[in-house]
Design an enzyme around this catalytic site. Structure first.
Site, PDB file in Angstrom:
ATOM      1  NE  ARG A  79      48.021  32.046  38.364  1.00 49.70           N
ATOM      2  CZ  ARG A  79      48.899  33.036  38.563  1.00 49.70           C
ATOM      3  NH1 ARG A  79      48.888  34.103  37.781  1.00 49.70           N
ATOM      4  NH2 ARG A  79      49.786  32.962  39.523  1.00 49.70           N
ATOM      5  CG  HIS A 123      49.368  37.382  43.009  1.00 56.12           C
ATOM      6  ND1 HIS A 123      49.229  36.756  41.789  1.00 56.12           N
ATOM      7  CD2 HIS A 123      50.126  38.478  42.762  1.00 56.12           C
ATOM      8  CE1 HIS A 123      49.876  37.443  40.849  1.00 56.12           C
ATOM      9  NE2 HIS A 123      50.424  38.501  41.420  1.00 56.12           N
ATOM     10  CD  GLU A 168      55.677  36.525  39.402  1.00 57.19           C
ATOM     11  OE1 GLU A 168      56.125  37.551  39.921  1.00 57.19           O
ATOM     12  OE2 GLU A 168      55.224  36.498  38.252  1.00 57.19           O
ATOM     13  CG  ASN A 294      53.777  33.697  36.571  1.00 58.22           C
ATOM     14  OD1 ASN A 294      52.966  32.858  36.172  1.00 58.22           O
ATOM     15  ND2 ASN A 294      53.568  34.431  37.645  1.00 58.22           N
ATOM     16  CE1 TYR A 296      53.975  39.309  32.192  1.00 57.68           C
ATOM     17  CE2 TYR A 296      54.971  37.983  33.930  1.00 57.68           C
ATOM     18  CZ  TYR A 296      53.861  38.594  33.365  1.00 57.68           C
ATOM     19  OH  TYR A 296      52.639  38.493  33.973  1.00 57.68           O
ATOM     20  CD  GLU A 354      51.438  36.428  36.580  1.00 60.92           C
ATOM     21  OE1 GLU A 354      52.315  37.266  36.251  1.00 60.92           O
ATOM     22  OE2 GLU A 354      51.007  36.312  37.736  1.00 60.92           O
TER      23      GLU A 354
HETATM   24  O1  IFM Z   1      51.583  42.238  37.516  1.00 61.83           O
HETATM   25  C1  IFM Z   1      52.539  41.258  37.760  1.00 61.83           C
HETATM   26  C2  IFM Z   1      51.922  40.077  38.484  1.00 61.83           C
HETATM   27  O2  IFM Z   1      51.315  40.463  39.670  1.00 61.83           O
HETATM   28  C3  IFM Z   1      52.974  39.061  38.818  1.00 61.83           C
HETATM   29  N1  IFM Z   1      53.753  38.723  37.654  1.00 61.83           N
HETATM   30  C4  IFM Z   1      54.271  39.776  36.832  1.00 61.83           C
HETATM   31  C5  IFM Z   1      53.160  40.748  36.481  1.00 61.83           C
HETATM   32  C6  IFM Z   1      53.708  41.881  35.589  1.00 61.83           C
HETATM   33  O3  IFM Z   1      54.712  42.573  36.247  1.00 61.83           O
END
Ligand code: IFM
Length: 448
Positions: A79, A123, A168, A294, A296, A354
């Site tokens: 990706r 992006h 995002e 995405n 985290y 992500e």
């Molecule tokens: O590095 C970023 C990415 O560009 C977009 N999502 C979160 C990642 C980590 O912060």
């Protein structure tokens, strides 16, 4: 030895992700125009340590080497995103053929290596000239984005089947135009709301453009999600959690799902939102083939309005484990968000576009980079993906963030998210132990 938790359904796609500004470098080569991130990072005080993406991982010149490393890991898919000002240096109008050729060669290289390209159009590196015309808060950007989608999908649509319009949009709109921590560095809520609407509209308008140019295209959008836990059972903290959920999760999700902007948020923002025109919401909710997720971390929401003393004691404690970003490691949040997306919204397919973690990696005396914490982070999140699939969530693939260490936006090069270590002085690449382990998971899940 890979255990049974890591045997995923046949056809599950294993990939890794990057983004143009974070890895390419060559910021002004071969006819590329300036982007808002070039302008932002060149402005003193905006990025940690004065770092810029001028050189980054020099992927622009070194992509064949990076492709060989993807092959060594065994990735099924890659990706990546397109630098809009490489293709249309002024944002619209004159096409820079050299820019198209670069991505065309990358796509050919990927296909030759049996790696499926998953292309993201945007992006975060908006052409500076479009920002000078008002940027995302100005409606004129929508047609410019559709022209960009048209040029790209005509040029690469014979080979690229997976298209993501935006990565995002929450971050583009609110971090770029309200918080000012990202390019273009503005701090204006009305601008941020206009930006969010035009991002969504650009997405909705581009979907049929891509479909018209790409036979059999799968088109989607990627959103960032973060489950919200109230810090305590107090009304104020529960309200704070609901507000944060509306802001981060529902503000983009609901209009995409045909529900319009969430009413509680519209009321809370108190903005006229005069930029929303009749039929916009219908365009925004054009059906998509997949949703990119995405993930985290989660967030613990604490009301700012109520003093600590009046508030109930914090009960939703973050656990002790955090990544180098200061983000809590909370794999259950991925399971929760996947369940919610499936059972409350019902998108036809979901990709984890992500997921990953930053840690302080170091090259050992033996020249190796051992990163057990990242390996464990990915492993525990993959277990949750597997559990979500078991309850019926249609997760079709997983992309680790990131293929390689890179420019982490306002943090510059101080945070390393890669499966591949990059020495930014010499541009030497080293596969970390997490990359080798990930490769074993992939080979245990061979496509055929
Ligand atoms: O590095 C970023 C990415 O560009 C977009 N999502 C979160 C990642 C980590 O912060």
């Amino acid at each position: 030895m890979i255990d049974k938790n890591f045997i995923f359904p046949k056809g599950f796609i294993w990939g890794a992700a990057t983004a143009s500004y974070q890895i390419e470098g060559a910021w002004d080569e071969e006819g590329k125009g300036e982007s808002i991130w070039d302008r932002f990072s060149h402005t003193p005080g905006k990025v940690y340590n004065g770092d810029t993406g001028d050189v980054a991982c020099d992927h622009f010149h070194r992509w064949p080497e990076d492709l060989a490393l993807m092959k060594e890991i065994g990735l099924h898919a890659y990706r990546f995103s397109i630098a809009w000002p490489r293709i249309l240096p002024a944002g619209r109008g004159q096409v820079n053929q050299a820019g198209l050729d670069i991505y065309s060669r990358l796509v050919d290289g990927l296909l030759e290596a049996d790696i499926e390209p998953y292309l993201t159009l945007y992006h975060w590196d908006l052409p500076q000239q479009l920002q000078d015309e008002g940027g995302w808060p100005a409606r004129t950007v929508v047609d410019a984005f559709c022209d960009f989608a048209d040029v790209l999908s005509r040029a690469l649509g014979d080979r690229v089947k997976y298209w993501t319009t935006l990565n995002e949009p929450f971050v583009s709109a609110f971090v770029g135009y309200e918080e000012g921590r990202h390019a273009p560095g503005h701090t204006d809520l009305h601008e941020a709301l206009g930006a969010s609407h035009h991002l969504l509209l650009a997405h909705g308008q581009a979907v049929p453009v891509i479909r018209a140019n790409v036979p059999g295209a799968k088109v989607g959008i990627t959103l960032n999600f973060s489950p919200q836990a109230a810090a305590s059972p107090s009304v104020a903290d529960r309200d704070a959690a609901n507000w944060a959920d509306g802001h981060i999760n529902r503000w983009f999700l609901d209009p995409l799902a045909g529900r319009g902007y969430p009413g509680d948020m519209v009321k809370g923002f108190g903005d006229e939102m005069e930029f929303v025109q009749p039929a916009d919401l219908e365009t925004i909710s054009t059906p998509i083939d997949f949703l990119g997720v995405n993930y985290y971390t989660r967030n613990i929401a604490r009301s700012k309005d109520v003093g600590e003393k009046e508030n109930a004691p914090v009960t939703a404690h973050p656990n002790e484990e955090h990544t180098e970003m200061g983000w809590e490691v909370y794999p259950d949040g991925l399971y929760n968000i996947l369940g919610r997306l499936h059972f409350e919204y019902g998108f036809p397919a979901i990709y984890i576009t992500e997921n990953g973690a930053a840690y302080k990696d170091q090259v050992g005396p033996d020249g190796r980079v051992d990163d057990p914490a990242r390996l464990s982070y990915i492993k525990r999140h993959l277990e949750k993906v597997s559990q979500a699939i078991d309850i019926g969530v249609p997760v079709k693939g997983y992309f680790a963030w990131s293929l390689m260490d890179n420019f982490e936006w306002a943090f510059g090069y101080s945070k390393r998210f890669g499966l591949i270590y990059v020495d930014f002085e010499t541009q030497k690449r080293i596969l970390k132990s997490s990359a080798k382990w990930y490769g074993q998971v992939i080979s245990a899940n061979a496509l055929d």
